[in-house]
Scaffold this motif. Structure first.
Motif, PDB file in Angstrom:
ATOM      1  N   ALA A 287      43.273 222.186  21.512  1.00  0.00           N
ATOM      2  CA  ALA A 287      43.239 223.570  21.033  1.00  0.00           C
ATOM      3  C   ALA A 287      41.843 223.948  20.550  1.00  0.00           C
ATOM      4  N   ARG A 288      41.167 223.011  19.889  1.00  0.00           N
ATOM      5  CA  ARG A 288      39.810 223.280  19.414  1.00  0.00           C
ATOM      6  C   ARG A 288      38.882 223.562  20.585  1.00  0.00           C
ATOM      7  N   LYS A 289      38.999 222.782  21.650  1.00  0.00           N
ATOM      8  CA  LYS A 289      38.156 222.992  22.826  1.00  0.00           C
ATOM      9  C   LYS A 289      38.467 224.330  23.486  1.00  0.00           C
ATOM     10  N   LEU A 290      39.745 224.714  23.495  1.00  0.00           N
ATOM     11  CA  LEU A 290      40.124 225.992  24.080  1.00  0.00           C
ATOM     12  C   LEU A 290      39.529 227.149  23.278  1.00  0.00           C
ATOM     13  N   LEU A 291      39.530 227.002  21.962  1.00  0.00           N
ATOM     14  CA  LEU A 291      38.912 228.022  21.112  1.00  0.00           C
ATOM     15  C   LEU A 291      37.401 228.086  21.350  1.00  0.00           C
ATOM     16  N   ASP A 292      36.778 226.928  21.496  1.00  0.00           N
ATOM     17  CA  ASP A 292      35.322 226.885  21.683  1.00  0.00           C
ATOM     18  C   ASP A 292      34.896 227.604  22.963  1.00  0.00           C
ATOM     19  N   ARG A 293      35.700 227.493  24.001  1.00  0.00           N
ATOM     20  CA  ARG A 293      35.315 228.153  25.259  1.00  0.00           C
ATOM     21  C   ARG A 293      36.005 229.506  25.432  1.00  0.00           C
ATOM     22  N   ASN A 294      36.756 229.907  24.412  1.00  0.00           N
ATOM     23  CA  ASN A 294      37.369 231.242  24.343  1.00  0.00           C
ATOM     24  C   ASN A 294      38.312 231.527  25.511  1.00  0.00           C
ATOM     25  N   GLY A 295      39.178 230.571  25.792  1.00  0.00           N
ATOM     26  CA  GLY A 295      40.215 230.840  26.781  1.00  0.00           C
ATOM     27  C   GLY A 295      40.336 229.767  27.842  1.00  0.00           C
ATOM     28  N   PRO A 296      41.290 230.004  28.734  1.00  0.00           N
ATOM     29  CA  PRO A 296      42.150 231.177  28.861  1.00  0.00           C
ATOM     30  C   PRO A 296      43.253 231.226  27.809  1.00  0.00           C
ATOM     31  N   GLU A 297      43.893 232.386  27.678  1.00  0.00           N
ATOM     32  CA  GLU A 297      44.942 232.545  26.690  1.00  0.00           C
ATOM     33  C   GLU A 297      46.158 231.687  27.039  1.00  0.00           C
ATOM     34  N   VAL A 298      46.731 231.076  26.003  1.00  0.00           N
ATOM     35  CA  VAL A 298      47.985 230.338  26.150  1.00  0.00           C
ATOM     36  C   VAL A 298      48.952 230.838  25.084  1.00  0.00           C
ATOM     37  N   TYR A 299      50.228 230.680  25.359  1.00  0.00           N
ATOM     38  CA  TYR A 299      51.266 231.182  24.468  1.00  0.00           C
ATOM     39  C   TYR A 299      52.151 230.007  24.050  1.00  0.00           C
ATOM     40  N   ASN A 313      59.011 217.720  10.251  1.00  0.00           N
ATOM     41  CA  ASN A 313      58.204 218.232  11.368  1.00  0.00           C
ATOM     42  C   ASN A 313      57.545 219.567  11.039  1.00  0.00           C
ATOM     43  N   ARG A 314      58.156 220.335  10.149  1.00  0.00           N
ATOM     44  CA  ARG A 314      57.700 221.707   9.925  1.00  0.00           C
ATOM     45  C   ARG A 314      56.277 221.815   9.370  1.00  0.00           C
ATOM     46  N   PRO A 315      55.890 221.074   8.327  1.00  0.00           N
ATOM     47  CA  PRO A 315      54.537 221.256   7.784  1.00  0.00           C
ATOM     48  C   PRO A 315      53.415 221.006   8.787  1.00  0.00           C
ATOM     49  N   PRO A 316      53.461 219.933   9.594  1.00  0.00           N
ATOM     50  CA  PRO A 316      52.374 219.756  10.580  1.00  0.00           C
ATOM     51  C   PRO A 316      52.293 220.895  11.594  1.00  0.00           C
ATOM     52  N   ILE A 317      53.439 221.440  11.987  1.00  0.00           N
ATOM     53  CA  ILE A 317      53.438 222.558  12.922  1.00  0.00           C
ATOM     54  C   ILE A 317      52.804 223.779  12.268  1.00  0.00           C
ATOM     55  N   GLU A 318      53.200 224.062  11.035  1.00  0.00           N
ATOM     56  CA  GLU A 318      52.634 225.208  10.327  1.00  0.00           C
ATOM     57  C   GLU A 318      51.125 225.043  10.121  1.00  0.00           C
ATOM     58  N   ASN A 319      50.697 223.824   9.853  1.00  0.00           N
ATOM     59  CA  ASN A 319      49.252 223.577   9.687  1.00  0.00           C
ATOM     60  C   ASN A 319      48.504 223.786  11.004  1.00  0.00           C
ATOM     61  N   PHE A 320      49.103 223.347  12.095  1.00  0.00           N
ATOM     62  CA  PHE A 320      48.487 223.537  13.407  1.00  0.00           C
ATOM     63  C   PHE A 320      48.333 225.025  13.702  1.00  0.00           C
ATOM     64  N   ILE A 321      49.391 225.792  13.456  1.00  0.00           N
ATOM     65  CA  ILE A 321      49.340 227.234  13.711  1.00  0.00           C
ATOM     66  C   ILE A 321      48.270 227.901  12.844  1.00  0.00           C
ATOM     67  N   LYS A 322      48.194 227.496  11.586  1.00  0.00           N
ATOM     68  CA  LYS A 322      47.206 228.080  10.681  1.00  0.00           C
ATOM     69  C   LYS A 322      45.780 227.774  11.125  1.00  0.00           C
ATOM     70  N   GLU A 323      45.572 226.556  11.610  1.00  0.00           N
ATOM     71  CA  GLU A 323      44.226 226.121  11.977  1.00  0.00           C
ATOM     72  C   GLU A 323      43.797 226.631  13.349  1.00  0.00           C
ATOM     73  N   TYR A 324      44.720 226.635  14.309  1.00  0.00           N
ATOM     74  CA  TYR A 324      44.325 226.895  15.694  1.00  0.00           C
ATOM     75  C   TYR A 324      44.955 228.148  16.299  1.00  0.00           C
ATOM     76  N   GLY A 325      45.916 228.756  15.621  1.00  0.00           N
ATOM     77  CA  GLY A 325      46.601 229.920  16.161  1.00  0.00           C
ATOM     78  C   GLY A 325      45.796 231.199  16.039  1.00  0.00           C
ATOM     79  N   LYS A 326      44.740 231.297  16.815  1.00  0.00           N
ATOM     80  CA  LYS A 326      43.868 232.469  16.773  1.00  0.00           C
ATOM     81  C   LYS A 326      43.146 232.579  18.112  1.00  0.00           C
ATOM     82  N   GLY A 327      42.495 233.723  18.327  1.00  0.00           N
ATOM     83  CA  GLY A 327      41.773 233.908  19.584  1.00  0.00           C
ATOM     84  C   GLY A 327      42.683 233.720  20.780  1.00  0.00           C
ATOM     85  N   PRO A 328      42.304 232.871  21.730  1.00  0.00           N
ATOM     86  CA  PRO A 328      43.118 232.695  22.935  1.00  0.00           C
ATOM     87  C   PRO A 328      44.381 231.864  22.720  1.00  0.00           C
ATOM     88  N   VAL A 329      44.491 231.201  21.566  1.00  0.00           N
ATOM     89  CA  VAL A 329      45.672 230.386  21.285  1.00  0.00           C
ATOM     90  C   VAL A 329      46.690 231.251  20.538  1.00  0.00           C
TER      91      VAL A 329
END
Length: 370
Positions: A287-299, A313-329
């Protein structure tokens, strides 16, 4: 680590319990035809009334009007890809009671991975609708949790994945996805041994199997869509991890995933001694690499229950979304109130949380002929 709470979901022999009942429903006229030997040993069409568990089912290797040389005509959608062939041997594994569609099974010899395993397949009722005879359909690769071998529990109609896609697509909430349901692992679960849906050095190439060989099988057999807009994953537990990782790793091939109770990082002990390859199969790193190159968009659609191992399972998922859920992600998160870490919770959660509607809006469906 990967949770094994879904082992009980593995069906025994799909369709056996219904076989006797379906035979009793045959009319005298049908019985007479069978006695006459007309149906004996033949390859049956998808909706043929004689179809039953173990019978061969055949899909004609269609051509578009343009491919067939019909002047002035072309597929309804220029991204339609007709079956490439050769068609595999498909046998009926079970019948979906709600609409009579068939879950089929074949043994796939993976040309790219070198792995051989079973794949279950299902097409929605719209696939046989004449209006869509020259249109491609989107594909969803559905991956199980638990052992993931020798079966894929999503092929069991009692979990209602197939009937739900059928109902939701009929109502306009979901695209009419073709489902491909391969085995996830190359062997039985031995003390928590699993392969993370990845090409781990020195091991069967399960990443290549899931993202290359299985799509090639679908393209050889069915009308598909020739862009990533027609390809998605869904999965639960370790299957959710594998689908999430596949979309982030190959965003040029796949656009979306619905992951139920997934792990966020690879944790198979088979990665020991291979830290670089492990990082290359880690969703946060991808996800970090996808953000660095700004795409393509994934859902990326996530869901968890409020009971059992999904509480952890919930806290790691929420942390992932908070950290990487932006831009093309792009991300969406659903909490299944009262649900657990199991397939029975995740199927209705796909709809109740708006996940199947969300990815359908961002993907491509079949186009009717004018």
């Amino acid at each position: 680590m990967k949770h094994r709470t879904e082992r009980r979901q593995e069906p025994a022999e799909p369709g056996q319990a219904r076989r006797g009942a379906s035979r009793r429903r045959w009319t005298g006229a049908v019985a007479a035809v069978v006695v006459a030997g007309v149906a004996t040993g033949c390859a049956l069409s998808y909706y043929d009334v004689f179809s039953d568990t173990g019978d061969v089912v055949r899909f004609d290797q269609e051509q578009s009007p343009a491919q067939a040389g019909t002047p002035g005509k072309a597929p309804a959608d220029p991204l339609t890809r007709m079956p490439t062939g050769p068609q595999p041997e498909l046998r009926i594994a079970s019948t979906v009671p709600e609409d009579g569609t068939k879950v089929m099974v074949t043994t796939l010899v993976g040309k790219k991975s070198g792995f051989t395993g079973k794949v279950w397949l299902w097409v929605p009722p719209q696939y046989k609708d004449p209006r869509y005879a020259h249109s491609g359909f989107p594909v969803m690769i559905a991956l199980p949790g638990g052992p993931g071998y020798p079966n894929n529990y999503w092929m069991d109609p009692h979990l209602k994945l197939e009937s739900s896609i059928s109902k939701w697509s009929r109502e306009g909430s979901s695209l009419p996805f073709i489902l491909a349901m391969p085995v996830l692992n190359p062997d039985t679960d031995k003390g928590g041994l699993y392969w993370d849906g990845s090409d781990i050095p020195g091991q069967p190439k399960m990443g290549t199997w899931l993202t290359e060989d299985v799509p090639d099988l679908v393209r050889s057999t069915f009308r598909t869509i020739g862009s990533r807009d027609g390809w998605a994953f869904m999965g639960s537990s370790s299957g959710g991890f594998a689908g999430l990782k596949a979309v982030l790793q190959k965003p040029d091939q796949f656009k979306a995933v619905i992951a139920g109770g997934p792990d966020i990082v690879p944790d198979s002990r088979l990665w020991n001694g291979h830290p670089r390859e492990k990082a290359e199969n880690s969703p946060p790193e991808l996800a970090r690499k996808l953000l660095d190159r700004n795409g393509p968009e994934v859902y990326l659609g996530f869901q968890v229950g409020t009971k059992g191992s999904d509480v952890k399972n919930r806290p790691p998922i929420e942390n992932f979304i908070k950290e990487y859920g932006k831009g093309p992600v792009k991300t969406r998160f659903q909490v299944d109130q009262g649900g657990g870490h199991d397939a029975y919770s995740y199927v209705p959660g796909m709809y109740n949380g708006g996940l199947i509607q969300w990815i359908s809006r961002h993907m491509r469906g079949p186009v009717p002929t004018a």
